[in-house]
Design an enzyme around this catalytic site. Structure first.
Site, PDB file in Angstrom:
ATOM      1  N   LYS A 195       0.853  -1.183   0.000  1.00 63.71           N
ATOM      2  CA  LYS A 195       0.000   0.000   0.000  1.00 63.71           C
ATOM      3  C   LYS A 195       0.891   1.235   0.000  1.00 63.71           C
ATOM      4  CE  LYS A 195      -3.858   1.874   2.787  1.00 63.71           C
ATOM      5  NZ  LYS A 195      -4.664   1.611   4.006  1.00 63.71           N
ATOM      6  N   SER A 230      -9.377   1.467   3.176  1.00 65.83           N
ATOM      7  CA  SER A 230      -8.567   2.242   2.257  1.00 65.83           C
ATOM      8  C   SER A 230      -7.497   1.428   1.534  1.00 65.83           C
ATOM      9  CB  SER A 230      -7.883   3.380   3.025  1.00 65.83           C
ATOM     10  OG  SER A 230      -6.964   2.875   3.991  1.00 65.83           O
ATOM     11  N   SER A 278      -9.835  -0.804   7.202  1.00 64.75           N
ATOM     12  CA  SER A 278      -9.137  -0.658   5.927  1.00 64.75           C
ATOM     13  C   SER A 278      -8.385  -1.885   5.438  1.00 64.75           C
ATOM     14  CB  SER A 278      -8.186   0.542   5.990  1.00 64.75           C
ATOM     15  OG  SER A 278      -8.910   1.735   6.064  1.00 64.75           O
TER      16      SER A 278
END
Length: 546
Positions: A106, A189, A213
Site C-alpha cells: 500500500k 482504504s 481498511s
C-alpha cells in the site's frame, strides 16, 4: 517419401513427449506461496520470471481493459532484486518462505527513494519526497528475501481526507474499482492491495487498517486478510492516522499465505515503541493452520453490534449467508453462543470518541511525517500546507466530484492532546475492550467472536486496538439491487464478494488464524466465483519463460 514420413513422425513423437513432460506451472490467479516456492525450488521458473509475469498482468488490467487502477507504480528495481535473489537461492538456498516472492505495498508504506518508487499515500503533495528509511515491515520483508513489486493505490491518506470521498480514490491513482463487477466498490482504504491480490497481480500484498481498511477490502475482494493487534507489526515508516489504531497486515488469497506473511512482518521494532509491549516470542502463525481448530471452541455472536450495523444488519442476503456460516462453525465442532453481546454495543454505536482521538492524532503525526522527510518538492511541510496545496492544485487533487477535505479541516482545527482527548482515548478503550470485546469473551467463556465483515463489525476492534481475521463468506446474487457507492462506483452489485470476520482479544491472532483456516478449508468459498472476465489477466508464467 518414406524418409520424409519417418522424419515427420519422429518429430511429432518428440514434440508430444516434450509437451507431455513439461511441468504444469501454477495459475497466477490462485497461486499460493507454497506452490510458487515449489516451482522456484524445482527450477521450473525463476523469480525474474515471476516479476515479469506479474508486471505483464498488471499492464493488462490496471490502466487498460477494465482500468482497475489497483497499482500506482511498479518497482523499477524489482527485476534486479529478483535476479540477485535467484542467484542466492542457487548458491546458498532460500532465506524464508518469502524468498523471491513478489509483495505489493500500500502506498502509505515507505520504501527508500533510491529504489525508484514514491511513498505518497496517493497524494501529489508527497510525489518525489524522500523518506529517511524503509518502513519497519519493509525491512523485515527484505530480510526474508521478498521482492517489493510496487505500490498499490489506496483511498488517499488512508481514507482520512474527507467523509464524502469514495473508497479507492486518490489524486495520483484515480478511482480503483473491484474486479468482481465493473466499477464496483473495492472498499478502502487498502483498495488497491485488495484488488491486486484478488486476481493475481501480486503473490500477496500489505495493507494498513485504522478502522476497517484491511477488513473491508479483504471482504469486498474475496480474500483472506489479517488486521493485527496494534503493536504486533511496526508502523515505523507508515504514513499515519493514529498510533493508537493504525496497524499493518497481510492481504492474500488464502489464510495460509496471510499467516506466512504475518509471521515475517510481526515483531518488535525499536522505532515503534508500541511493538515493544507485545508477547515474546513472536508465534509462527503457520502452526495455527489446523482444520480442527474450531473443535471444542466457544464462538460468540455479538448480535447488538449486528443490529446496530446499518449495512449488514439491513441486508437479508448477507444475514442468510451468515446463518449458514454459523451452521458450518457448529459442524466443525464449535459451540456457538448466540447472542453473546458486548455490554457497550449500544454506546459504541453513538459514541464520537473515535473521531476526537483520530482528528488530534492525525494532525500531530502527519505534521511529524512531513518534518521527517529529507526533502519534499511540493514544499508541503504540515497539514495546513497540505490543505492549501490541494486547494491550489484542483486539477490534481480536487477534480469535480472529488473535492472534499472536510476531515483534514476538522483535524487541522484541533489544538493538541488536551483533557477532552485523553478522556476520549480512555473511553474508547473502555467501550472497545474493557466493556466491549473482553467483557463478552469473559461473560460467555468464549474463544472468539464472529460477525459478517461489512460495516460496523470493525469499530469495537478498532477502538480497542484488537485483531480481526477475515475470510470469504459469499457473493451477492445476480438479482441484487445495484446502488451507487460513489461518483464512479456501485455497491452492492451482482457477484461482489463479502466476508466473515473472527474477532478476539489483544494478541489472539494465533487462535483467530486457526479458526479462519478451519472455516476456509471447509467452505472453499473463494473458489466458487471468479472476477468478471475482462478483469482476469491472461498472462501466465509460461508466457514469459524463455
Amino acid at each position: 517419401m518414406y524418409s520424409l514420413l519417418w522424419i515427420f513422425a519422429t518429430l511429432w513423437i518428440w514434440t508430444a513427449a516434450v509437451v507431455g513432460a513439461r511441468k504444469v506451472l501454477p495459475d497466477l490467479y490462485e497461486a499460493s506461496i507454497s506452490e510458487l516456492q515449489a516451482g522456484l525450488d524445482a527450477g521450473d521458473f525463476t523469480s525474474v520470471d515471476l516479476v515479469k509475469a506479474y508486471f505483464a498482468r498488471i499492464d493488462e488490467v490496471n490502466l487498460k481493459g477494465p482500468q482497475l487502477r489497483a497499482v500506482l507504480e511498479m518497482n523499477p528495481s524489482a527485476l534486479t532484486e529478483a535476479a540477485a535473489l535467484d542467484k542466492e537461492r542457487n548458491q546458498t538456498g532460500k532465506r524464508s518462505e518469502l524468498h523471491g516472492i513478489p509483495v505489493l505495498l500500500k502506498d502509505n508504506i515507505a520504501t527508500i527513494a533510491s529504489e525508484g518508487m514514491n511513498t505518497t499515500a496517493g497524494s501529489f503533495s508527497l510525489l518525489g519526497s524522500v523518506v529517511p528509511d524503509d518502513a519497519g515491515v519493509v525491512k523485515r520483508l527484505r530480510q526474508a528475501g521478498a521482492i517489493i513489486l510496487g505500490k498499490a493505490n489506496l483511498s488517499e491518506f488512508a481514507d482520512f481526507r474527507g467523509s464524502s470521498l469514495p473508497s479507492g480514490w486518490s489524486g495520483r491513482g484515480g478511482q480503483c474499482t473491484n474486479a468482481y463487477f465493473p466499477h464496483a466498490d473495492p472498499c478502502g482504504s487498502s483498495s488497491g492491495s485488495g484488488v491486486a491480490s484478488a486476481i493475481g497481480l501480486t503473490a500477496v500484498s500489505l495493507g494498513t487498517e485504522t478502522d476497517g481498511s484491511i477488513t473491508c477490502p479483504t471482504s469486498n475482494n474475496n480474500l483472506a486478510g489479517i488486521k493485527p493487534t496494534v503493536g504486533l507489526t511496526s508502523r515505523a515508516g507508515v504514513i499515519p492516522i493514529s498510533e493508537h489504531q493504525d496497524t499493518v497486515g497481510p492481504m492474500a488469497r488464502s489464510v495460509s499465505d496471510a499467516a506466512i506473511v504475518l509471521s515475517i512482518i510481526a515483531g518488535p521494532d525499536p522505532n515503534d515503541n508500541f511493538t515493544l509491549a507485545q508477547p515474546s516470542p513472536v508465534p509462527d502463525f503457520t502452526k495455527a493452520l489446523d482444520k480442527n481448530s474450531l473443535k471444542g471452541k466457544r464462538i460468540g455472536v455479538p448480535r447488538r453490534v449486528f443490529l446496530n450495523d446499518t449495512i449488514t444488519g439491513n441486508d437479508p442476503f448477507v444475514n442468510q449467508e451468515f446463518e449458514k456460516a454459523l451452521d458450518t462453525i457448529r459442524n466443525l465442532g464449535a459451540t456457538v453462543i448466540d447472542p453473546a453481546d458486548l455490554p457497550s454495543a449500544d454506546e459504541i454505536a453513538v459514541s464520537n470518541n473515535e473521531t476526537i482521538v483520530l482528528d488530534v492524532d492525525f494532525k500531530i503525526q502527519l505534521n511529524a511525517w512531513y518534518t521527517s522527510l529529507k526533502s519534499n518538492p511540493s514544499g508541503v511541510r504540515s497539514l495546513a500546507d497540505l490543505i492549501a496545496f490541494d486547494d491550489a492544485n484542483p486539477s490534481l487533487e480536487e477534480p469535480p466530484r472529488f473535492q472534499d477535505q472536510s476531515t483534514f479541516i476538522e483535524s487541522e482545527a484541533t489544538t493538541g492532546m488536551n483533557s477532552t482527548y485523553f478522556q476520549a482515548l480512555a473511553f474508547d478503550k473502555d467501550l472497545g475492550a474493557t466493556r466491549g470485546i473482553d467483557a463478552a469473551l469473559q461473560m460467555f467463556g468464549l474463544d472468539a467472536l464472529v460477525l459478517p465483515a461489512p460495516g460496523f463489525t470493525t469499530v469495537p476492534a478498532a477502538i480497542a486496538g484488537y485483531p480481526i481475521v477475515t475470510v470469504p463468506l459469499g457473493f451477492y446474487p445476480e438479482n441484487v439491487t445495484i446502488a451507487l457507492a460513489g461518483p464512479e462506483t456501485v455497491y452492492p452489485a451482482p457477484g461482489v464478494p463479502f466476508g466473515l470476520s473472527f474477532l478476539g482479544t489483544a494478541f489472539s491472532e494465533f487462535s483467530l488464524v486457526g479458526f479462519a483456516f478451519a472455516y476456509e478449508q471447509e467452505t472453499q468459498t473463494r473458489l466458487v466465483r471468479k472476477a468478471f472476465a475482462e478483469a482476469i489477466p491472461k498472462t501466465q508464467l509460461q508466457d514469459v519463460i524463455s
